[in-house]
Scaffold this motif. Structure first.
Motif, short mmCIF file in Angstrom:
data_model
loop_
_atom_site.label_atom_id
_atom_site.label_comp_id
_atom_site.label_asym_id
_atom_site.label_seq_id
_atom_site.Cartn_x
_atom_site.Cartn_y
_atom_site.Cartn_z
N UNK A 24 0.85 -1.20 0.00
CA UNK A 24 0.00 0.00 0.00
C UNK A 24 0.89 1.25 0.00
N UNK A 25 1.95 1.21 0.82
CA UNK A 25 2.89 2.34 0.86
C UNK A 25 3.64 2.47 -0.47
N UNK A 26 3.97 1.34 -1.10
CA UNK A 26 4.62 1.39 -2.41
C UNK A 26 3.68 2.06 -3.41
N UNK A 27 2.41 1.70 -3.37
CA UNK A 27 1.39 2.29 -4.25
C UNK A 27 1.35 3.81 -4.05
N UNK A 28 1.31 4.22 -2.80
CA UNK A 28 1.20 5.65 -2.48
C UNK A 28 2.49 6.41 -2.78
N UNK A 29 3.64 5.74 -2.60
CA UNK A 29 4.91 6.45 -2.71
C UNK A 29 5.68 6.20 -3.99
N UNK A 30 5.11 5.52 -4.95
CA UNK A 30 5.83 5.18 -6.18
C UNK A 30 6.38 6.42 -6.89
N UNK A 31 5.62 7.47 -6.90
CA UNK A 31 6.07 8.69 -7.56
C UNK A 31 7.18 9.41 -6.83
N UNK A 32 7.41 9.05 -5.58
CA UNK A 32 8.44 9.70 -4.76
C UNK A 32 9.75 8.91 -4.73
N UNK A 33 9.77 7.73 -5.37
CA UNK A 33 10.97 6.91 -5.38
C UNK A 33 12.10 7.69 -6.05
N UNK A 34 13.24 7.82 -5.36
CA UNK A 34 14.33 8.65 -5.84
C UNK A 34 15.43 7.86 -6.55
N UNK A 35 15.34 6.53 -6.53
CA UNK A 35 16.33 5.73 -7.22
C UNK A 35 17.68 5.64 -6.53
N UNK A 36 17.74 5.94 -5.24
CA UNK A 36 19.01 5.84 -4.51
C UNK A 36 19.38 4.40 -4.17
N UNK A 37 18.46 3.49 -4.40
CA UNK A 37 18.69 2.07 -4.16
C UNK A 37 17.90 1.28 -5.18
N UNK A 38 18.08 -0.03 -5.16
CA UNK A 38 17.26 -0.86 -6.02
C UNK A 38 15.82 -0.82 -5.51
N UNK A 39 14.88 -1.06 -6.38
CA UNK A 39 13.47 -1.07 -6.00
C UNK A 39 13.24 -2.14 -4.93
N UNK A 40 13.86 -3.31 -5.10
CA UNK A 40 13.67 -4.39 -4.12
C UNK A 40 14.18 -3.98 -2.74
N UNK A 41 15.27 -3.25 -2.69
CA UNK A 41 15.80 -2.77 -1.40
C UNK A 41 14.86 -1.74 -0.78
N UNK A 42 14.30 -0.88 -1.60
CA UNK A 42 13.35 0.12 -1.13
C UNK A 42 12.13 -0.57 -0.52
N UNK A 43 11.64 -1.61 -1.19
CA UNK A 43 10.49 -2.35 -0.68
C UNK A 43 10.83 -3.04 0.64
N UNK A 44 12.00 -3.69 0.71
CA UNK A 44 12.42 -4.33 1.96
C UNK A 44 12.56 -3.31 3.09
N UNK A 45 13.07 -2.14 2.75
CA UNK A 45 13.24 -1.10 3.76
C UNK A 45 11.89 -0.63 4.32
N UNK A 46 10.92 -0.45 3.46
CA UNK A 46 9.57 -0.07 3.91
C UNK A 46 9.01 -1.15 4.82
N UNK A 47 9.12 -2.41 4.40
CA UNK A 47 8.63 -3.52 5.21
C UNK A 47 9.34 -3.62 6.54
N UNK A 48 10.65 -3.44 6.52
CA UNK A 48 11.44 -3.50 7.76
C UNK A 48 10.96 -2.43 8.75
N UNK A 49 10.76 -1.23 8.27
CA UNK A 49 10.30 -0.16 9.16
C UNK A 49 8.93 -0.48 9.75
N UNK A 50 8.07 -1.07 8.96
CA UNK A 50 6.74 -1.46 9.46
C UNK A 50 6.88 -2.57 10.52
N UNK A 51 7.78 -3.52 10.28
CA UNK A 51 7.99 -4.60 11.24
C UNK A 51 8.56 -4.06 12.55
#
Length: 189
Positions: A58-85
């Motif tokens: 859901x956060x990926x859906x909301x924040x897709x336009x804000x992705x800055x490309x400083x990491x791989x997309x998979x790392x960005x997704x893992x980072x979001x999940x980690x913060x939620x956990x």
């Protein structure tokens, strides 16, 4: 992850930013299992891990336009999940222990069941990994199970690369010691 896969993920994010529902479904298909396994190691509860996966996308859906490309997309997704956990674990530690959570706590004494598990190298490895500190278990998971590079792990954990290297070094050493105490040869890369 190959360059072609990363390019595809970036294209999917661009489509998601334009509210393309098919693109989020494709991105979910590509990453949900890896994210689920990563989160399950954190929260040790299948239902909570699945809920965290859904919240992450859901956060990926909301924040897709804000992705800055400083990491791989998979790392960005893992980072979001980690913060939620981590947020969930903080809430859980503040709450009373329920029966399900209490039953999941490890008993340090060797029972016949634990001794039987120690004979199985894979089971012993899991037990030893679970005895590592949260920081060490996390880097072992990211390096060996998620196959992330030190640079990507630094982004996911929001720490310097040298901190990641130090954690990996100590995690491997501690894991090796735990395996030796369990009667398992080093055999760790």
């Amino acid at each position: 992850m190959s360059g072609a896969e990363e390019t595809r993920d970036l294209a999917l994010l661009e489509q998601i930013a334009r509210n393309d529902r098919k693109a989020i479904a494709l991105l979910y298909q590509r990453h949900h299992l890896r994210l689920y396994r990563f989160l399950l190691r954190f929260v040790k509860n299948e239902a909570q891990a699945e809920e965290l996966v859904n919240e992450t996308f859901i956060d990926v859906w909301r924040g897709a336009g804000k992705f800055e490309g400083r990491s791989q997309v998979s790392s960005w997704i893992l980072s979001i999940g980690r913060n939620k956990a981590l947020s969930l674990l903080r809430k859980r530690s503040d709450a009373e222990l329920d029966d399900e959570y209490a039953s999941g706590l490890e008993d340090e004494s060797d029972t016949p069941e634990v001794m039987t598990l120690k004979q199985d190298k894979a089971a012993a490895m899991r037990l030893c990994i679970n005895r590592l500190s949260d920081e060490h278990r996390e880097v072992i998971d990211l390096v060996y199970y998620q196959e992330k590079a030190i640079k990507e792990i630094a982004v996911i954990l929001s720490v310097p690369e040298n901190t990641v290297k130090t954690r990996v070094f100590h995690a491997r050493k501690n894991l090796s010691d735990l395996l030796a105490k369990s009667g398992i040869d080093r055999g760790w890369p």
